[in-house]
Enzyme design. Sequence first.
Site, PDB file in Angstrom:
ATOM      1  N   LYS A  75      31.198  24.106  57.050  1.00  0.00           N
ATOM      2  CA  LYS A  75      32.021  25.243  57.538  1.00  0.00           C
ATOM      3  C   LYS A  75      33.012  25.707  56.214  1.00  0.00           C
ATOM      4  CE  LYS A  75      32.692  24.638  62.230  1.00  0.00           C
ATOM      5  NZ  LYS A  75      31.305  24.050  62.358  1.00  0.00           N
ATOM      6  N   ASP A 109      27.812  27.436  58.308  1.00  0.00           N
ATOM      7  CA  ASP A 109      28.393  27.743  59.858  1.00  0.00           C
ATOM      8  C   ASP A 109      29.201  28.958  59.817  1.00  0.00           C
ATOM      9  OD1 ASP A 109      26.894  25.497  61.018  1.00  0.00           O
ATOM     10  OD2 ASP A 109      28.763  24.316  60.901  1.00  0.00           O
ATOM     11  N   MET A 110      28.959  29.627  61.057  1.00  0.00           N
ATOM     12  CA  MET A 110      30.211  31.035  60.854  1.00  0.00           C
ATOM     13  C   MET A 110      31.376  30.420  61.961  1.00  0.00           C
ATOM     14  SD  MET A 110      30.638  33.794  59.902  1.00  0.00           S
ATOM     15  CE  MET A 110      29.478  34.422  59.064  1.00  0.00           C
ATOM     16  N   ARG A 159      20.265  31.848  60.643  1.00  0.00           N
ATOM     17  CA  ARG A 159      20.504  30.937  61.957  1.00  0.00           C
ATOM     18  C   ARG A 159      20.998  32.210  62.938  1.00  0.00           C
ATOM     19  NH1 ARG A 159      24.562  26.503  62.392  1.00  0.00           N
ATOM     20  NH2 ARG A 159      23.368  25.211  61.523  1.00  0.00           N
ATOM     21  N   LYS A 162      24.793  33.040  69.571  1.00  0.00           N
ATOM     22  CA  LYS A 162      25.529  33.803  70.541  1.00  0.00           C
ATOM     23  C   LYS A 162      26.854  34.199  69.809  1.00  0.00           C
ATOM     24  CE  LYS A 162      23.101  33.254  74.894  1.00  0.00           C
ATOM     25  NZ  LYS A 162      23.221  32.870  76.054  1.00  0.00           N
ATOM     26  N   GLY A 163      27.505  32.932  69.248  1.00  0.00           N
ATOM     27  CA  GLY A 163      28.851  33.057  69.201  1.00  0.00           C
ATOM     28  C   GLY A 163      29.661  32.360  70.074  1.00  0.00           C
ATOM     29  N   THR A 201      19.730  28.565  70.349  1.00  0.00           N
ATOM     30  CA  THR A 201      20.383  28.950  71.324  1.00  0.00           C
ATOM     31  C   THR A 201      19.744  27.911  72.574  1.00  0.00           C
ATOM     32  OG1 THR A 201      20.356  30.444  73.326  1.00  0.00           O
ATOM     33  CG2 THR A 201      18.336  30.513  72.025  1.00  0.00           C
ATOM     34  N   HIS A 202      20.396  27.798  73.571  1.00  0.00           N
ATOM     35  CA  HIS A 202      19.954  26.798  74.769  1.00  0.00           C
ATOM     36  C   HIS A 202      19.474  27.472  75.978  1.00  0.00           C
ATOM     37  CE1 HIS A 202      23.243  25.070  72.492  1.00  0.00           C
ATOM     38  NE2 HIS A 202      22.305  23.959  72.113  1.00  0.00           N
ATOM     39  N   ARG A 263      35.268  23.936  71.893  1.00  0.00           N
ATOM     40  CA  ARG A 263      34.282  24.825  72.060  1.00  0.00           C
ATOM     41  C   ARG A 263      33.063  24.894  72.942  1.00  0.00           C
ATOM     42  NH1 ARG A 263      35.691  25.423  66.773  1.00  0.00           N
ATOM     43  NH2 ARG A 263      33.541  24.161  65.861  1.00  0.00           N
ATOM     44  N   ARG A 264      32.549  23.430  73.275  1.00  0.00           N
ATOM     45  CA  ARG A 264      31.363  22.922  73.977  1.00  0.00           C
ATOM     46  C   ARG A 264      31.932  23.190  75.471  1.00  0.00           C
ATOM     47  NH1 ARG A 264      29.866  23.322  69.403  1.00  0.00           N
ATOM     48  NH2 ARG A 264      29.426  25.359  70.300  1.00  0.00           N
TER      49      ARG A 264
HETATM   50  P1  FDA Z   1      24.324  29.851  76.948  1.00  0.00           P
HETATM   51  O1  FDA Z   1      25.961  29.588  76.653  1.00  0.00           O
HETATM   52  O2  FDA Z   1      24.216  30.982  77.818  1.00  0.00           O
HETATM   53  O3  FDA Z   1      23.773  28.521  77.465  1.00  0.00           O
HETATM   54  C1  FDA Z   1      22.357  28.423  77.906  1.00  0.00           C
HETATM   55  C2  FDA Z   1      22.215  27.185  78.708  1.00  0.00           C
HETATM   56  O4  FDA Z   1      22.373  26.001  77.555  1.00  0.00           O
HETATM   57  C3  FDA Z   1      23.206  26.901  79.659  1.00  0.00           C
HETATM   58  O5  FDA Z   1      22.994  27.320  81.200  1.00  0.00           O
HETATM   59  C4  FDA Z   1      23.204  25.291  79.587  1.00  0.00           C
HETATM   60  O6  FDA Z   1      22.105  24.779  80.552  1.00  0.00           O
HETATM   61  C5  FDA Z   1      23.191  24.879  78.272  1.00  0.00           C
HETATM   62  N1  FDA Z   1      24.566  24.949  77.563  1.00  0.00           N
HETATM   63  C6  FDA Z   1      25.126  25.763  76.822  1.00  0.00           C
HETATM   64  N2  FDA Z   1      26.298  25.331  76.371  1.00  0.00           N
HETATM   65  C7  FDA Z   1      26.468  24.071  76.858  1.00  0.00           C
HETATM   66  C8  FDA Z   1      27.353  23.138  76.888  1.00  0.00           C
HETATM   67  N3  FDA Z   1      28.575  23.551  75.949  1.00  0.00           N
HETATM   68  N4  FDA Z   1      27.391  22.015  77.318  1.00  0.00           N
HETATM   69  C9  FDA Z   1      25.985  21.706  78.047  1.00  0.00           C
HETATM   70  N5  FDA Z   1      25.207  22.812  78.261  1.00  0.00           N
HETATM   71  C10 FDA Z   1      25.219  23.510  77.445  1.00  0.00           C
HETATM   72  N6  FDA Z   1      28.467  29.234  67.044  1.00  0.00           N
HETATM   73  C11 FDA Z   1      29.154  29.769  66.301  1.00  0.00           C
HETATM   74  O7  FDA Z   1      30.036  30.558  66.627  1.00  0.00           O
HETATM   75  N7  FDA Z   1      28.988  29.603  65.027  1.00  0.00           N
HETATM   76  C12 FDA Z   1      27.924  28.648  64.228  1.00  0.00           C
HETATM   77  O8  FDA Z   1      27.956  28.420  63.337  1.00  0.00           O
HETATM   78  C13 FDA Z   1      27.365  27.993  65.388  1.00  0.00           C
HETATM   79  N8  FDA Z   1      26.457  27.221  65.073  1.00  0.00           N
HETATM   80  C14 FDA Z   1      25.413  26.659  66.133  1.00  0.00           C
HETATM   81  C15 FDA Z   1      24.041  26.020  65.785  1.00  0.00           C
HETATM   82  C16 FDA Z   1      23.246  25.536  66.725  1.00  0.00           C
HETATM   83  C17 FDA Z   1      22.304  24.847  66.248  1.00  0.00           C
HETATM   84  C18 FDA Z   1      23.367  26.146  67.963  1.00  0.00           C
HETATM   85  C19 FDA Z   1      22.424  25.807  69.159  1.00  0.00           C
HETATM   86  C20 FDA Z   1      24.675  26.829  68.398  1.00  0.00           C
HETATM   87  C21 FDA Z   1      25.657  27.195  67.519  1.00  0.00           C
HETATM   88  N9  FDA Z   1      26.599  27.831  67.639  1.00  0.00           N
HETATM   89  C22 FDA Z   1      27.519  28.486  66.804  1.00  0.00           C
HETATM   90  C23 FDA Z   1      26.771  28.020  69.219  1.00  0.00           C
HETATM   91  C24 FDA Z   1      26.626  29.121  69.983  1.00  0.00           C
HETATM   92  O9  FDA Z   1      27.260  30.318  69.309  1.00  0.00           O
HETATM   93  C25 FDA Z   1      26.931  29.071  71.346  1.00  0.00           C
HETATM   94  O10 FDA Z   1      28.128  29.029  71.442  1.00  0.00           O
HETATM   95  C26 FDA Z   1      25.971  27.869  72.076  1.00  0.00           C
HETATM   96  O11 FDA Z   1      24.792  27.750  71.429  1.00  0.00           O
HETATM   97  C27 FDA Z   1      25.901  28.481  73.674  1.00  0.00           C
HETATM   98  O12 FDA Z   1      25.220  29.496  73.724  1.00  0.00           O
HETATM   99  P2  FDA Z   1      23.616  29.373  74.126  1.00  0.00           P
HETATM  100  O13 FDA Z   1      22.953  30.626  73.370  1.00  0.00           O
HETATM  101  O14 FDA Z   1      23.004  28.134  73.957  1.00  0.00           O
HETATM  102  O15 FDA Z   1      23.727  30.210  75.337  1.00  0.00           O
END
Ligand code: FDA
Length: 282
Positions: A75, A109-110, A159, A162-163, A201-202, A263-264
């Site tokens: 970061k 990272d953003m 990468r 979503k944010g 993404t997850h 954030r998580r």
């Molecule tokens: P969504 O939030 O809709 O989650 C989909 C599913 O994933 C959920 O239904 C659940 O099952 C699981 N899940 C998601 N979040 C969870 C949590 N906190 N605990 C448990 N389960 C969870 N953002 C950013 O702003 N700057 C960055 O540099 C990065 N870098 C980054 C790296 C990597 C490798 C990942 C995977 C993510 C990031 N992010 C990030 C975070 C990203 O912006 C976003 O906030 C999270 O990935 C959650 O969004 P999803 O796309 O997973 O979808």
Amino acid sequence: MAPITYFAKRFIAGEALPEALKVIRKLNRIGFFTTFDHLGESVTNKDQALNATDMYLKMLNALDKMSLDKNISVKLSQIGIDIDLDFCEENLRKILIKAGKIDAFVRIDMEGSDYTTRTLDMIRKLHKDHKNIGAVLQAMLIRTHEDVLNMLDKNISMRLCKGAYKEPADIALQKTNEIRNQYISLAKSLLLSGIYHGIATHDEAIIKTIQQFSKEHMISKDNFEFQMLMGMQRRLAKKLIAEGYRVRIYVPFGSHWLPYMLRRLRERKENVWFIVKHLFER
Ligand code: FDA
């Protein structure tokens, strides 16, 4: 153990470098790629920024010596962008030079939207001399379509996520479905670009769409990777590997884990319930 600590352990590879390296080794052995992150952000003191830079140099050294995946996530607010732009650039160059010598990749990272322009400008500038740098773009920001085109024009690997930061409605989509649609549209542009990118993404619906799209367009599984955060969607991550996809796990470590953990928690209300439940079980 305090509930927050118990919770954090699932998402963080420990506070010290040696224990975090063990997590990386374990993940690499079972077939995951990794990106290694030293937790820390919003640094306002030069010594702290220099210490963070040194830690990244140490991490690169250790990854190289132990023949682990040489990929780190940094970061810019951790290495001094809020103190002075030139100072931050100097620190980042040190990291990129070391990474270049050992053939490692540095993903920036953003952070929140206050950082977007400064971060992308810095990446574009340093990419001229260091091809081992990549960006992160956030699908929720309205500006991201234009940023993607701009970065693709410079052949910069991205990468897509979503944010994770709360942003106002005049600059960011707020509805889950709108963010998901924008994510898919951006991810398709990335996949068709021929440049290697990370789909971070997850979200299972997005992952399925990307799998389908890449099959239809005969995009090889080696030409992109899925990325997930440590501790999340573990079963799905393993399934993707078994199907031949490349999956990179983001592995954070260090003692400054609170902002990351918050954030998580914000992303998923079930995580808050998890902590509350453990509080009452004690
Ligand atoms: P969504 O939030 O809709 O989650 C989909 C599913 O994933 C959920 O239904 C659940 O099952 C699981 N899940 C998601 N979040 C969870 C949590 N906190 N605990 C448990 N389960 C969870 N953002 C950013 O702003 N700057 C960055 O540099 C990065 N870098 C980054 C790296 C990597 C490798 C990942 C995977 C993510 C990031 N992010 C990030 C975070 C990203 O912006 C976003 O906030 C999270 O990935 C959650 O969004 P999803 O796309 O997973 O979808």
